[in-house]
Design an enzyme around this catalytic site. Structure first.
Site, PDB file in Angstrom:
ATOM      1  N   ARG A  70     -10.677 -11.301   1.398  1.00 32.59           N
ATOM      2  CA  ARG A  70     -11.503 -12.366   0.816  1.00 32.59           C
ATOM      3  C   ARG A  70     -10.801 -13.719   0.878  1.00 32.59           C
ATOM      4  O   ARG A  70     -11.453 -14.759   0.910  1.00 32.59           O
ATOM      5  CB  ARG A  70     -11.879 -11.995  -0.621  1.00 32.59           C
ATOM      6  N   LYS A  80       0.828  -1.200   0.000  1.00 33.37           N
ATOM      7  CA  LYS A  80       0.000   0.000   0.000  1.00 33.37           C
ATOM      8  C   LYS A  80       0.870   1.259   0.000  1.00 33.37           C
ATOM      9  O   LYS A  80       2.025   1.221   0.430  1.00 33.37           O
ATOM     10  CB  LYS A  80      -0.887   0.027   1.247  1.00 33.37           C
TER      11      LYS A  80
END
EC number: 3.4.11.1
Length: 500
Positions: free
Chosen positions: A354, A280
């Site tokens: 996920r 990130k």
């Protein structure tokens, strides 16, 4: 914070503060009218000066009101009478909660039940009132040195009296529900606010075990070896770059009959999300400690339902790990096998939530659940689409989605449904595995839920994307405790005979 309920008139209460509501047109409720009568019109005259703004939630403190035994009266605006409803009521409650938390009065009387909220009963009013005041008193100082200076002397109200016309068993139960939900929110906030070097996967597991001991819940904690035996290759792929060992937490609340199918709550527990190899940007990366707020909400909800002793069976599943880069970390292009046997091409390691949830959703099948709800700070796309007001909701069962939407409205912890159409599944195609873990730049919230839907064929399932609602940034930075109120309201409704 201690709440009691009593009948009486506000002008005779010897307390630090008395809280009453007034409308923008100067219309007074019973409590405010009693104060005005005791003060021989002085109260209305002060309001008539215009110092109290019309906007719902505006406040005016009046000290030493003639004819009143309290030290100060706190008048709160309820807005315009013809616009009064859930929102104005909650705006007023939030303002009161903040004011009482920062005020000098240690004991307070709140006289607001004399103003009916359209479409709501007194039990709802009391539950919301107690929750808002208790939540307003929340402060996080676990990682600070001891308080110094004047702020340490202003600890706010410790005792709150709720003045009503009558006292019933259902009203007392509503107060207890409000307190329980506020305590669950506080736990979720505490966990979310802790930095990643404190709140590790092992810390979450220890918190679950402690909660189990406190409320006699069955709690199991699976380690890496256990997960490997179960074939949780997707979850474990996320943990490869971290020195912190992953955990899989299983909690059982058995308040219902043994034959009753449980509701299963699944909470994403990424205790720090660097993005992994797909690193990130550095800006605001500190906020990635909040990536375990789904897990925190499950723990907070368990505390709330245990405090309420709800007659329902609930299972909590928390897959938890860090997502870090490193020599052993999963790489873009790697293919892993999930517990379901389906293979996944990991195109972006920052789409890791996920990957841990899918194995938990497969694990949930063994409980033959009435339904499964997963909670996750899953996609930035949800914040772009919905902002920070509602949580995103997607489901494979419309009736379940409607339940959650309705409970969001009742609790004030709202959600908004997005489509889960088959056409979006095409975006997850992979040339090298059964699916990719991302679907491109469009419809990111929906494709993330479509990914999860491939692991939920065996039961009714809903997904709450709380990326926009789990915490706030800026000067008030911190976890919100959402969606504990929504989940608690959902389980209350289920325990009272809603579908399932």
């Amino acid at each position: 914070m201690e709440f009691t309920i009593k009948t009486g008139t506000p002008e005779k209460l010897k307390t630090g503060s008395v809280v009453v509501g007034v409308f923008a047109d100067g219309q007074l409720g019973d409590a405010a009218a009693a104060l005005d009568k005791a003060s021989k019109g002085k109260f209305a005259a002060i309001l008539g000066r215009g110092d109290l703004e019309d906007k719902a939630g505006s406040l005016l403190a009046i000290h030493d009101l003639p004819g009143s035994a309290c030290e100060r009266v706190l008048a709160v605006s309820l807005g315009k009478r013809d616009e009064f409803g859930d929102k104005a009521w909650r705006d007023a409650l939030v303002a009161i909660g903040k004011a009482l938390a920062s005020g000098a009065a240690s004991d307070v009387a709140v006289c607001l039940t004399d103003t009916p909220v359209p479409g709501r009963d007194i039990d709802w009013v009391l539950q919301q009132l107690v929750r808002a005041i208790a939540d307003g008193a929340y402060r996080f100082d676990a990682t600070k040195s001891k308080d110094k200076g004047k702020d340490s002397k202003r600890r706010g109200a410790g005792k709150v009296v709720l003045l009503t016309r009558e006292i019933t068993a259902s009203m007392e139960a509503a107060i207890q529900r409000g307190q329980a939900i506020a305590e669950g929110m506080a736990l979720a906030k505490d966990l979310g606010n802790l930095p990643g070097n404190f709140c590790t996967p092992s810390y979450l597991a220890d918190t679950a075990v402690a909660l189990g001991k406190q409320y006699k819940l069955k709690v199991e904690v699976l380690d890496r070896d256990d997960m490997e035996k179960l074939g949780m290759g997707s979850l474990l792929s996320v943990a490869r770059g971290s020195h912190q060992p992953p955990r899989f937490i299983v909690m059982h609340y058995k308040g219902g009959k043994s034959k009753d199918k449980p509701v299963v709550l699944v909470g994403k527990g990424i205790t720090f999300d660097s993005g992994g190899i797909s690193l990130k940007p550095g800006a605001e990366m500190d906020e990635m400690k909040f990536d375990m707020c789904g897990a925190a909400s499950v723990l907070g909800t368990f505390k709330a339902i245990a405090r309420m002793a709800l007659p329902i069976n609930v299972v909590g599943l928390i897959p938890t790990t860090e997502n870090m880069p490193g020599g052993g970390a999963t790489k873009p292009g790697d293919v892993v096998t999930s517990m379901s046997g389906q293979t996944i091409e990991i195109l972006n390691t920052d789409a890791e939530g996920r990957l841990i949830l899918c194995d938990a959703l497969t694990y949930a099948e063994r409980f033959k659940p009435a339904c499964v709800v997963d909670i996750a700070t899953l996609t930035g796309a949800c914040v772009v689409a919905l902002g920070k007001i509602p949580s995103g909701l997607l489901a494979n069962d419309d009736a379940l989605a409607r339940e959650l939407l309705d409970c969001g409205t009742v609790s004030g912890d709202r959600a908004w449904q997005l489509p889960l159409w088959d056409e979006y599944q095409e975006l997850l195609k992979s040339n090298f595995a059964d699916m990719g873990n991302i679907g491109g730049r469009f419809a990111g919230t929906i494709t993330a839920a479509c990914f999860l839907a491939r692991f939920t064929k065996a039961y009714k399932w809903a997904h709450l994307d709380i990326a926009g609602t789990a915490w706030v940034s800026g000067d008030a930075k911190g976890a919100t405790g959402r969606p504990v109120p929504l989940l608690a309201e959902f389980l209350i409704a289920r325990s009272q005979g809603a579908p399932g």
